[in-house]
Enzyme design. Structure first.
Site, PDB file in Angstrom:
ATOM      1  CB  CYS A  93      -0.949  -0.010   1.198  1.00 46.37           C
ATOM      2  SG  CYS A  93      -2.200  -1.300   1.087  1.00 46.37           S
TER       3      CYS A  93
HETATM    4  N1  LIG Z   1      -2.228  -6.011   1.442  1.00 45.01           N
HETATM    5  C1  LIG Z   1      -2.778  -4.977   2.046  1.00 45.01           C
HETATM    6  O1  LIG Z   1      -2.441  -4.614   3.192  1.00 45.01           O
HETATM    7  C2  LIG Z   1      -3.874  -4.172   1.358  1.00 45.01           C
HETATM    8  C3  LIG Z   1      -4.758  -3.425   2.143  1.00 45.01           C
HETATM    9  C4  LIG Z   1      -5.773  -2.712   1.510  1.00 45.01           C
HETATM   10  C5  LIG Z   1      -5.850  -2.738   0.130  1.00 45.01           C
HETATM   11  N2  LIG Z   1      -4.973  -3.456  -0.613  1.00 45.01           N
HETATM   12  C6  LIG Z   1      -5.119  -3.487  -2.076  1.00 45.01           C
HETATM   13  O2  LIG Z   1      -5.778  -4.710  -2.401  1.00 45.01           O
HETATM   14  C7  LIG Z   1      -5.325  -5.184  -3.673  1.00 45.01           C
HETATM   15  C8  LIG Z   1      -4.858  -6.623  -3.551  1.00 45.01           C
HETATM   16  O3  LIG Z   1      -3.729  -6.659  -2.695  1.00 45.01           O
HETATM   17  P1  LIG Z   1      -3.242  -7.978  -1.980  1.00 45.01           P
HETATM   18  O4  LIG Z   1      -2.258  -7.551  -0.951  1.00 45.01           O
HETATM   19  O5  LIG Z   1      -4.391  -8.815  -1.544  1.00 45.01           O
HETATM   20  O6  LIG Z   1      -2.499  -8.719  -3.193  1.00 45.01           O
HETATM   21  P2  LIG Z   1      -1.855 -10.174  -3.170  1.00 45.01           P
HETATM   22  O7  LIG Z   1      -0.681 -10.127  -4.056  1.00 45.01           O
HETATM   23  O8  LIG Z   1      -1.693 -10.651  -1.763  1.00 45.01           O
HETATM   24  O9  LIG Z   1      -2.956 -11.118  -3.817  1.00 45.01           O
HETATM   25  C9  LIG Z   1      -3.473 -10.966  -5.076  1.00 45.01           C
HETATM   26  C10 LIG Z   1      -3.972 -12.302  -5.610  1.00 45.01           C
HETATM   27  O10 LIG Z   1      -4.569 -12.045  -6.878  1.00 45.01           O
HETATM   28  C11 LIG Z   1      -4.235 -13.122  -7.726  1.00 45.01           C
HETATM   29  N3  LIG Z   1      -4.381 -12.661  -9.101  1.00 45.01           N
HETATM   30  C12 LIG Z   1      -3.553 -11.859  -9.822  1.00 45.01           C
HETATM   31  N4  LIG Z   1      -4.079 -11.616 -11.033  1.00 45.01           N
HETATM   32  C13 LIG Z   1      -5.250 -12.285 -11.104  1.00 45.01           C
HETATM   33  C14 LIG Z   1      -6.253 -12.425 -12.110  1.00 45.01           C
HETATM   34  N5  LIG Z   1      -6.138 -11.809 -13.272  1.00 45.01           N
HETATM   35  N6  LIG Z   1      -7.312 -13.204 -11.836  1.00 45.01           N
HETATM   36  C15 LIG Z   1      -7.435 -13.832 -10.637  1.00 45.01           C
HETATM   37  N7  LIG Z   1      -6.530 -13.718  -9.655  1.00 45.01           N
HETATM   38  C16 LIG Z   1      -5.447 -12.959  -9.882  1.00 45.01           C
HETATM   39  C17 LIG Z   1      -2.838 -13.517  -7.342  1.00 45.01           C
HETATM   40  O11 LIG Z   1      -2.553 -14.857  -7.735  1.00 45.01           O
HETATM   41  C18 LIG Z   1      -2.882 -13.334  -5.832  1.00 45.01           C
HETATM   42  O12 LIG Z   1      -3.224 -14.541  -5.150  1.00 45.01           O
HETATM   43  C19 LIG Z   1      -4.241  -4.212  -4.121  1.00 45.01           C
HETATM   44  O13 LIG Z   1      -4.797  -3.251  -4.971  1.00 45.01           O
HETATM   45  C20 LIG Z   1      -3.814  -3.548  -2.834  1.00 45.01           C
HETATM   46  O14 LIG Z   1      -3.312  -2.248  -3.046  1.00 45.01           O
HETATM   47  C21 LIG Z   1      -3.994  -4.206  -0.027  1.00 45.01           C
END
Ligand SMILES: NC(=O)c1ccc[n+]([C@@H]2O[C@H](COP(=O)([O-])OP(=O)(O)OC[C@H]3O[C@@H](n4cnc5c(N)ncnc54)[C@H](O)[C@@H]3O)[C@@H](O)[C@H]2O)c1
Length: 443
Positions: A286
């Site tokens: 983030c």
């Molecule tokens: N991690 C945090 O603390 C947090 C908090 C709030 C918001 N966010 C936002 O949430 C979003 C996701 O972050 P995250 O940390 O969960 O990511 P992450 O990398 O932990 O997980 C993402 C998942 O999406 C999958 N993926 C990728 N492309 C795909 C597709 N085309 N179809 C299906 N699955 C697919 C990946 O295999 C992975 O398992 C980001 O935009 C991030 O900025 C993250």
């Protein structure tokens, strides 16, 4: 618009034009992307009684989830156990064609930046293209990945219209950024209010309805763009304040004033101040990334954002400053960096998670190795690390046996054991809050 306490209000009335029969969907909601955000979201929906289609493009990720190997807080582990016992209502799949079976689709895929800090929209573009191709009348699509202003319009609303679907009548398009704080047991996902914007008033209404299945409060805003910008403000606010806290730490160091005591004293003011603490840098998915989605967009529009730009520059430089500080501490102890033994305590980007993404520790370790130090680490949450340089390291089983010259406390998990410290090494406190370590030196 005001925040709605949707759990205590009656369901929103449907319009007279809407068909009375329930839509023929097998699942109430599909979650696309089962990472740090998507998996807890899928579990929250399942715990609230929804039938959940849990979709991830990575079969490996699905195997990890099915094997109970995902990095989750205890309450989510229990939810996962319960969900896996009801496979008809909680289906794990990598087959995106199944998205047609879900009434609502929530997209939670990564939105990282590349090495030049340019947004990498490839995962989000791919996920949105899949969702748009699978869309069928009656579905609600919600983006929750942090992104630039206008993205939901560009990647979902417009392509749906080009497919001939009437957004706001046939299909519903919304944006509601996820606010989850992985590893934080103090704020369950359900208690954190959600902000939602829709492509039309009806879309917004459907978005409120979807979120209210598990969220305590939903705050509707007037547009997709407002909802997208709200998330960018939240995380830019944090980034700028962390950069300021780091600067204050350095200023306090120069003036020999205890920075943590200053912050805690300032926090007694009940308004107009919010405590942010200094540290060795920021990590995760983030704070190091999200403001760059805004800066990238503003650069293209020639809009000045000097404060944010400077804050992000300072944040990016923080790990290098830590390397310099280790050299400085070694120099004061009469040692050079070449051949010095440096031990890093905690390498994940924050306590109690296994997440190493953008962790400052990785850059710090590479920087110290480049300077000729012998560097090892200890971290119960990260048994093995790969550095950008291609080097690899394993967490030490016996940190005391390493006999370090300097110990850098980078991240302190709750189970972090420092009893092996014997007073021989200089301890550099990168957390600024390890006041229990006798003789520590602040970063
Ligand atoms: N991690 C945090 O603390 C947090 C908090 C709030 C918001 N966010 C936002 O949430 C979003 C996701 O972050 P995250 O940390 O969960 O990511 P992450 O990398 O932990 O997980 C993402 C998942 O999406 C999958 N993926 C990728 N492309 C795909 C597709 N085309 N179809 C299906 N699955 C697919 C990946 O295999 C992975 O398992 C980001 O935009 C991030 O900025 C993250």
């Amino acid at each position: 618009m005001s925040t709605l306490d949707v759990r205590s209000t009656a369901p929103l009335l449907r319009t007279a034009t809407e068909p009375a029969a329930p839509p023929p969907f097998d699942f109430d909601v599909a979650i696309v992307g089962l990472g740090y955000v998507g998996l807890p979201t899928a579990l929250a929906y399942r715990a609230s009684g929804s039938r959940v289609l849990a979709v991830d493009a990575s079969p490996r990720r699905l195997r990890i989830i099915a094997a109970r190997g995902a990095d989750l807080i205890d309450s989510d582990r229990e939810r996962l156990e319960a969900a896996l016992r009801t496979p008809r209502e909680f289906r794990l799949t990598s087959d995106a064609s199944e998205l047609t079976r879900a009434a609502a689709i929530i997209v939670c895929v990564p939105t990282p930046v590349d090495h030049q800090q340019v947004p990498d929209l490839a995962p989000l573009r791919a996920a949105c293209a899949t969702v748009v191709a699978a869309a069928r009348p009656g579905q609600l699509i919600m983006l929750t990945s942090t992104t630039y202003v206008g993205c939901t319009h560009d990647l979902v609303e417009q392509p749906l219209r080009e497919r001939g679907l009437d957004v706001g009548r046939d299909v519903f398009v919304t944006f509601s950024a996820e606010r989850i704080d992985p590893g934080n047991v103090g704020f369950a996902q359900e208690v954190v209010p959600r902000v939602v914007g829709g492509a039309t008033a009806r879309c917004q209404e459907e978005g409120v309805r979807l979120l209210s299945r598990y969220a305590a409060r939903v705050h509707p805003v007037s547009s997709l763009a407002t909802a997208e910008m709200t998330k960018l403000l939240e995380n830019t606010f944090r980034a700028v304040n962390i950069a300021l806290a780091n600067e204050f730490a350095d200023i306090c160091g120069a003036l020999d004033v205890p920075v943590t005591e200053v912050i805690e004293a300032a926090s007694t003011k009940p308004y107009g101040f919010m405590a942010f603490y200094p540290g060795p840098g920021v990590g995760g998915h983030c704070i190091p990334c999200d403001p760059h989605y805004l800066l990238w967009q503003l650069k293209a529009l020639h809009v000045d954002a000097g404060v944010i730009t400077e804050a992000m520059t300072r944040i990016a430089a923080r790990p290098r400053r830590v390397v310099d500080r280790v050299r400085d501490v070694l120099g004061r102890a009469g040692k050079g960096t070449l051949g010095a033994r440096v031990l890093i305590v905690g390498v994940t980007y924050k306590p109690d998670v296994a997440d190493l993404r953008e962790s400052p520790a990785l850059e710090i370790i590479d920087g110290l190795l480049d300077a000729g130090a012998e560097v090892q680490y200890v971290d119960t949450h990260a048994p093995h690390i790969h550095l950008d340089s291609g080097r690899e390291r394993d967490s030490l089983a016996d940190p005391a046996g390493f006999h370090p010259d300097v110990v850098l406390v980078h991240t302190r998990h709750h189970d972090c054991d420092l009893n092996w410290l014997d007073g021989e090494a200089v301890v550099l406190d990168g957390t600024y809050r390890s006041s229990d370590i006798a003789g520590r030196v602040l970063l």
